[in-house]
Design an enzyme around this catalytic site. Structure first.
Site, PDB file in Angstrom:
ATOM      1  N   ARG A  89     -53.091  37.637  23.551  1.00 42.01           N
ATOM      2  CA  ARG A  89     -53.512  37.285  22.084  1.00 42.01           C
ATOM      3  C   ARG A  89     -55.106  37.117  22.391  1.00 42.01           C
ATOM      4  O   ARG A  89     -55.591  36.229  23.006  1.00 42.01           O
ATOM      5  CB  ARG A  89     -52.834  36.438  21.651  1.00 42.01           C
ATOM      6  CG  ARG A  89     -53.424  35.715  20.457  1.00 42.01           C
ATOM      7  CD  ARG A  89     -52.506  34.461  19.806  1.00 42.01           C
ATOM      8  NE  ARG A  89     -53.216  34.243  18.455  1.00 42.01           N
ATOM      9  CZ  ARG A  89     -53.824  33.020  18.330  1.00 42.01           C
ATOM     10  NH1 ARG A  89     -53.825  31.742  19.283  1.00 42.01           N
ATOM     11  NH2 ARG A  89     -54.402  32.564  17.350  1.00 42.01           N
ATOM     12  N   HIS A 135     -61.053  33.622  14.328  1.00 42.19           N
ATOM     13  CA  HIS A 135     -60.792  32.350  15.121  1.00 42.19           C
ATOM     14  C   HIS A 135     -61.889  31.676  15.060  1.00 42.19           C
ATOM     15  O   HIS A 135     -62.910  31.526  16.078  1.00 42.19           O
ATOM     16  CB  HIS A 135     -60.344  32.913  16.679  1.00 42.19           C
ATOM     17  CG  HIS A 135     -59.694  31.669  17.466  1.00 42.19           C
ATOM     18  ND1 HIS A 135     -58.548  31.579  18.047  1.00 42.19           N
ATOM     19  CD2 HIS A 135     -60.239  30.349  17.568  1.00 42.19           C
ATOM     20  CE1 HIS A 135     -58.343  30.639  18.671  1.00 42.19           C
ATOM     21  NE2 HIS A 135     -59.080  29.639  18.570  1.00 42.19           N
ATOM     22  N   GLU A 182     -55.325  28.633  12.899  1.00 41.84           N
ATOM     23  CA  GLU A 182     -55.494  27.124  12.616  1.00 41.84           C
ATOM     24  C   GLU A 182     -56.330  26.973  11.434  1.00 41.84           C
ATOM     25  O   GLU A 182     -57.292  26.160  11.419  1.00 41.84           O
ATOM     26  CB  GLU A 182     -55.834  26.525  13.921  1.00 41.84           C
ATOM     27  CG  GLU A 182     -54.958  26.531  14.992  1.00 41.84           C
ATOM     28  CD  GLU A 182     -55.298  25.666  16.277  1.00 41.84           C
ATOM     29  OE1 GLU A 182     -56.362  25.017  16.121  1.00 41.84           O
ATOM     30  OE2 GLU A 182     -54.580  25.448  17.170  1.00 41.84           O
ATOM     31  N   ASN A 323     -49.265  27.080  16.822  1.00 39.85           N
ATOM     32  CA  ASN A 323     -50.086  26.490  18.016  1.00 39.85           C
ATOM     33  C   ASN A 323     -49.749  24.856  18.118  1.00 39.85           C
ATOM     34  O   ASN A 323     -49.597  24.266  17.125  1.00 39.85           O
ATOM     35  CB  ASN A 323     -51.453  26.618  17.633  1.00 39.85           C
ATOM     36  CG  ASN A 323     -52.087  28.166  17.773  1.00 39.85           C
ATOM     37  OD1 ASN A 323     -51.275  29.060  18.085  1.00 39.85           O
ATOM     38  ND2 ASN A 323     -53.397  28.229  17.482  1.00 39.85           N
ATOM     39  N   TYR A 325     -49.613  21.306  20.880  1.00 37.50           N
ATOM     40  CA  TYR A 325     -50.010  20.867  22.273  1.00 37.50           C
ATOM     41  C   TYR A 325     -49.447  19.550  22.626  1.00 37.50           C
ATOM     42  O   TYR A 325     -49.062  19.168  23.520  1.00 37.50           O
ATOM     43  CB  TYR A 325     -51.560  20.683  21.991  1.00 37.50           C
ATOM     44  CG  TYR A 325     -52.302  22.069  22.164  1.00 37.50           C
ATOM     45  CD1 TYR A 325     -52.893  22.510  23.446  1.00 37.50           C
ATOM     46  CD2 TYR A 325     -52.542  22.838  20.937  1.00 37.50           C
ATOM     47  CE1 TYR A 325     -53.580  23.776  23.496  1.00 37.50           C
ATOM     48  CE2 TYR A 325     -53.211  24.066  21.296  1.00 37.50           C
ATOM     49  CZ  TYR A 325     -53.865  24.599  22.439  1.00 37.50           C
ATOM     50  OH  TYR A 325     -54.307  25.743  22.453  1.00 37.50           O
ATOM     51  N   GLU A 396     -50.087  29.626  20.861  1.00 35.50           N
ATOM     52  CA  GLU A 396     -50.918  28.733  21.573  1.00 35.50           C
ATOM     53  C   GLU A 396     -50.128  27.649  22.389  1.00 35.50           C
ATOM     54  O   GLU A 396     -49.309  26.931  21.304  1.00 35.50           O
ATOM     55  CB  GLU A 396     -52.154  28.398  20.865  1.00 35.50           C
ATOM     56  CG  GLU A 396     -53.428  29.111  21.132  1.00 35.50           C
ATOM     57  CD  GLU A 396     -54.384  28.585  20.358  1.00 35.50           C
ATOM     58  OE1 GLU A 396     -54.882  27.315  20.421  1.00 35.50           O
ATOM     59  OE2 GLU A 396     -55.125  29.439  19.784  1.00 35.50           O
TER      60      GLU A 396
HETATM   61  C1  PNW Z   1     -56.751  25.128  19.519  1.00 34.12           C
HETATM   62  N1  PNW Z   1     -55.689  18.927  17.937  1.00 34.12           N
HETATM   63  O1  PNW Z   1     -57.632  24.133  18.626  1.00 34.12           O
HETATM   64  C2  PNW Z   1     -58.005  26.406  19.575  1.00 34.12           C
HETATM   65  O2  PNW Z   1     -57.030  27.325  18.653  1.00 34.12           O
HETATM   66  C3  PNW Z   1     -58.379  26.982  20.733  1.00 34.12           C
HETATM   67  O3  PNW Z   1     -59.430  27.820  20.490  1.00 34.12           O
HETATM   68  C4  PNW Z   1     -58.928  25.656  21.512  1.00 34.12           C
HETATM   69  O4  PNW Z   1     -59.454  26.000  22.682  1.00 34.12           O
HETATM   70  C5  PNW Z   1     -57.536  24.932  21.677  1.00 34.12           C
HETATM   71  O5  PNW Z   1     -56.898  24.586  20.773  1.00 34.12           O
HETATM   72  C6  PNW Z   1     -57.762  23.669  22.742  1.00 34.12           C
HETATM   73  O6  PNW Z   1     -58.454  22.649  22.009  1.00 34.12           O
HETATM   74  C7  PNW Z   1     -57.250  22.740  18.687  1.00 34.12           C
HETATM   75  O7  PNW Z   1     -56.462  18.024  18.056  1.00 34.12           O
HETATM   76  C8  PNW Z   1     -57.893  21.755  18.582  1.00 34.12           C
HETATM   77  O8  PNW Z   1     -54.534  18.624  17.926  1.00 34.12           O
HETATM   78  C9  PNW Z   1     -57.380  20.374  18.391  1.00 34.12           C
HETATM   79  C10 PNW Z   1     -56.122  20.189  18.143  1.00 34.12           C
HETATM   80  C11 PNW Z   1     -55.121  21.213  18.196  1.00 34.12           C
HETATM   81  C12 PNW Z   1     -55.629  22.448  18.536  1.00 34.12           C
END
Ligand code: PNW
Length: 496
Positions: A89, A135, A182, A323, A325, A396
Site C-alpha cells: 500500500r 495521504h 485518515e 488504520n 494502533y 495500517e
Molecule cells: C498514521 N493517533 O497517523 C498515518 O497514516 C501515518 O502516515 C503515520 O506515519 C502513522 O500513523 C504513525 O503515526 C496517525 O494519535 C497519527 O492515534 C496519529 C494517530 C493515529 C494515526
C-alpha cells in the site's frame, strides 16, 4: 529456514485461518518516503512548505530526501519481495502528478512515468498494489488559491479531476483504490491542534490563522463529499471495465471506560469511539449522517448533509479501511452540566494510561500515544463489524520501539526488535482470532516498510521493519527481525 516454529507456539491453532487470497504487506505514504521533493516537475505540497518553515518539525528536518524511495523504488520492491509480502500500500503525490493541483492545470508526465514504473515493478514481482490517492499532501497551489478543503465548492472538482487522471492512467493495472487516508487525523492535526499541515489552529501562540472550533468539521465534511463523488465516478465510469474496488481508510483506536462499572465512563468511551471513528464511518457505512453525540456537542458548527448528499455518501466504500494502533482509557473531562469549550474536538474526554483498577493499557513504545494494546484491537474489530458489517481491510498497524536511535551500522540488538515482534505477534494474532470468530477481514498492512519521515516528528519516530541510515547518501536499509517474523507468521496463517 523457519526461525519461529509457529507449529509449536501459542499460535499453532491459528494455522491456515486467514483466507487464501488474504492480502498482506506494508503501507507507506509518498511524503514520508519518496524524497525528490522538487524533482522532475513536482510541485510543492503543503508538507514541503511546512518542512521548510523553521520551528515546524521537531528535529528541524525536511522530507526533501526522506528515504529516497523515488530513486530506489526497485530496491524497495526487491526488499519487500524478500519479506514475503503479496501486496503493497502506497500513496500518490497529487502535486507530482498535477503540480498545481487544479482541474484545469497540466499533468506532469514525469510523475505519471514514475508511478507507472513502480506499479509495473510491483506487478512483475507478484505484489498487488493498493493505491491511496490522498495521504495528507495537498498541492500548495490549492492552499494558496482558495485554502483547499475549507472551500468545498472549489476543492471538490479539483480532487475529482485528480482522481480521474489516476483512474484513467493507472486503473488498468491498479484494482485496489483508497481515496483518503485518515480524514479525521488530517482534519484534527492540521486544523485543530495545528501541528500538521497546513498549520491552522485557534492557538495564536503558535499559529497565525485558523479556528479550531469550526475548521476541522468543515475539512472533514469536504473530505466526505469529495470522497463520495470520486467513489460514484469510479463506479459509474470505470468499474465496469477496470473491475477494481474502492473505499476510504479511517483512523481509529479503541477507547475503554476508565471505570468499567461507571455509567458515565461507559458513555464517555462510546462517545470517544463516535468522535474518532463514527464521525466518518456513520456517514459512509452506517446511517448516512453524523452521530447524534457529535451533533449534541457541536451543534451547528458541525456541517449538515442535504438529502442528496446523504444518498451519495451513504454506502460509498466497498470495504472498511482500518488504520489502528492502540487503546485508551477515558472518562469525562468537563463534568456534566458544565459547558464544553468550543475548541474541544475529541468529545470531552480525559485520558489515562491505567484504568481504575490499575491495569495498564499496554507496554510503552517510543511514541507517547502508542502502547501495545491488542486487547483493545480485538474489541475494536468486533465494534466495527457489529456496527457496519462490511469487509474490513486493515490498511495500517504497527509501532515504534525504544532504543532504535543509534549510529550506523546498528548494533545487533537494535535489529532484533523484540518489542515490535511482540506487537505484531499479538495484533496479527488478534486478526486471525477475529476471523475465526466470523469477522470478514481481507488484508493486513504493517506500518511501515522503512523507518521514514514521521511528519512533524521528523526522523525521530522509527516505525519501520527496516532500519534506515538517514545519514548515508543512499539511505542504507537494514532489515529488522520483525520483517522475518511477519513473513513466517503470515505463511503460517494464510490458508493454502
Ligand atoms: C498514521 N493517533 O497517523 C498515518 O497514516 C501515518 O502516515 C503515520 O506515519 C502513522 O500513523 C504513525 O503515526 C496517525 O494519535 C497519527 O492515534 C496519529 C494517530 C493515529 C494515526
Amino acid at each position: 529456514m523457519a526461525e519461529f516454529d509457529f507449529d509449536n507456539s501459542p499460535e499453532a491453532g491459528l494455522k491456515g485461518s486467514l483466507r487464501k487470497d488474504f492480502f498482506w504487506g506494508y503501507a507507506t505514504a509518498a511524503p514520508q518516503i519518496e524524497g525528490a521533493w522538487n524533482a522532475d516537475g513536482k510541485g510543492p505540497s503543503t508538507w514541503d512548505i511546512l518542512a521548510h518553515t523553521p520551528g515546524r518539525v521537531i528535529d528541524a528536518s525536511t522530507a526533501d530526501d526522506a528515504t529516497r524511495s523515488y530513486d530506489f523504488f526497485r530496491e524497495d520492491v526487491k526488499l519487500m519481495k524478500s519479506y514475503g509480502v503479496n501486496a503493497y500500500r502506497f500513496s500518490l503525490s497529487w502535486s507530482r502528478i498535477i503540480p498545481l493541483g487544479g482541474k484545469d492545470d497540466p499533468v506532469n508526465e514525469a510523475g505519471i512515468k514514475f508511478y507507472s514504473e513502480l506499479i509495473d515493478e510491483l506487478l512483475a514481482h507478484d505484489i498487488t498494489p493498493f493505491v491511496t490517492l490522498f495521504h495528507w499532501d495537498v498541492p500548495q497551489a490549492l492552499e494558496d488559491r482558495y485554502k483547499s478543503m475549507l472551500d468545498a465548492e472549489k476543492y471538490v472538482p479539483d480532487f475529482v479531476r485528480y482522481a480521474r487522471v489516476c483512474f484513467e492512467t493507472f486503473g488498468g493495472k491498479v484494482k485496489h483504490w483508497i481515496t483518503y487516508n485518515e480524514p479525521g487525523v488530517y482534519a484534527l492535526a492540521g486544523y485543530a491542534g495545528g501541528a500538521h499541515a497546513p498549520n491552522r489552529s485557534s492557538d495564536r501562540e503558535k499559529y497565525s490563522e485558523g479556528d479550531t472550533s469550526t475548521e476541522p468539521w468543515i475539512v472533514g465534511h469536504t473530505q466526505l463529499l469529495s470522497h463520495a463523488q470520486v467513489y460514484r465516478m469510479y463506479k459509474e465510469e470505470f468499474a465496469h471495465t477496470q473491475h477494481g474496488t474502492i473505499g476510504i481508510t479511517l483512523s481509529g483506536n479503541w477507547s475503554a471506560p476508565y471505570d468499567a462499572t461507571s455509567p458515565a465512563d461507559i458513555a464517555a468511551a462510546q462517545r470517544a469511539l463516535e468522535f474518532e471513528i463514527a464521525w466518518f464511518a456513520d456517514p459512509v457505512h452506517g446511517s448516512g449522517d453524523y452521530p447524534a453525540s457529535m451533533r449534541a456537542q457541536l451543534g451547528s458548527r458541525l456541517p449538515t448533509f442535504t438529502d442528496a448528499e446523504k444518498q451519495t455518501v451513504k454506502g460509498s466504500s466497498d470495504f472498511y479501511g482500518m488504520n489502528t494502533y492502540t487503546a485508551f482509557f477515558v472518562r469525562d473531562k468537563v463534568p456534566p452540566g458544565q459547558p464544553i469549550p468550543p475548541e474541544d474536538h475529541k468529545g470531552n474526554l480525559a485520558w489515562s494510561d491505567i484504568n481504575s483498577e490499575g491495569v495498564s493499557r499496554g507496554a510503552e513504545s517510543d511514541t507517547e500515544w502508542l502502547r501495545t494494546s491488542p486487547w483493545g484491537f480485538a474489541k475494536l474489530l468486533h465494534w466495527v463489524w457489529d456496527r457496519y458489517r462490511v469487509p474490513i481491510y486493515i490498511t495500517e498497524n504497527g509501532t515504534t520501539a525504544k532504543g532504535e536511535h543509534v549510529p550506523a551500522p546498528p548494533a545487533g540488538d537494535v535489529l532484533n526488535d523484540v518489542h515490535r515482534i511482540e506487537f505484531y505477534r499479538a495484533y496479527v494474532g488478534e486478526v486471525a482470532k477475529a476471523v475465526t470468530e466470523g469477522i470478514d477481514i481481507r488484508s493486513y498492512f504493517g506500518w511501515t516498510l522503512l523507518d521514514n519521515w514521521e511528519w512533524a516528528k521528523g526522523y525521530t519516530d522509527r516505525f519501520g521493519v527496516t532500519w534506515v541510515d538517514f545519514e548515508s547518501e543512499e539511505k542504507k536499509r537494514y532489515p529488522k527481525r520483525s520483517a522475518a517474523f511477519n513473513r513466517e507468521f503470515f505463511e503460517h496463517l494464510i490458508a493454502r
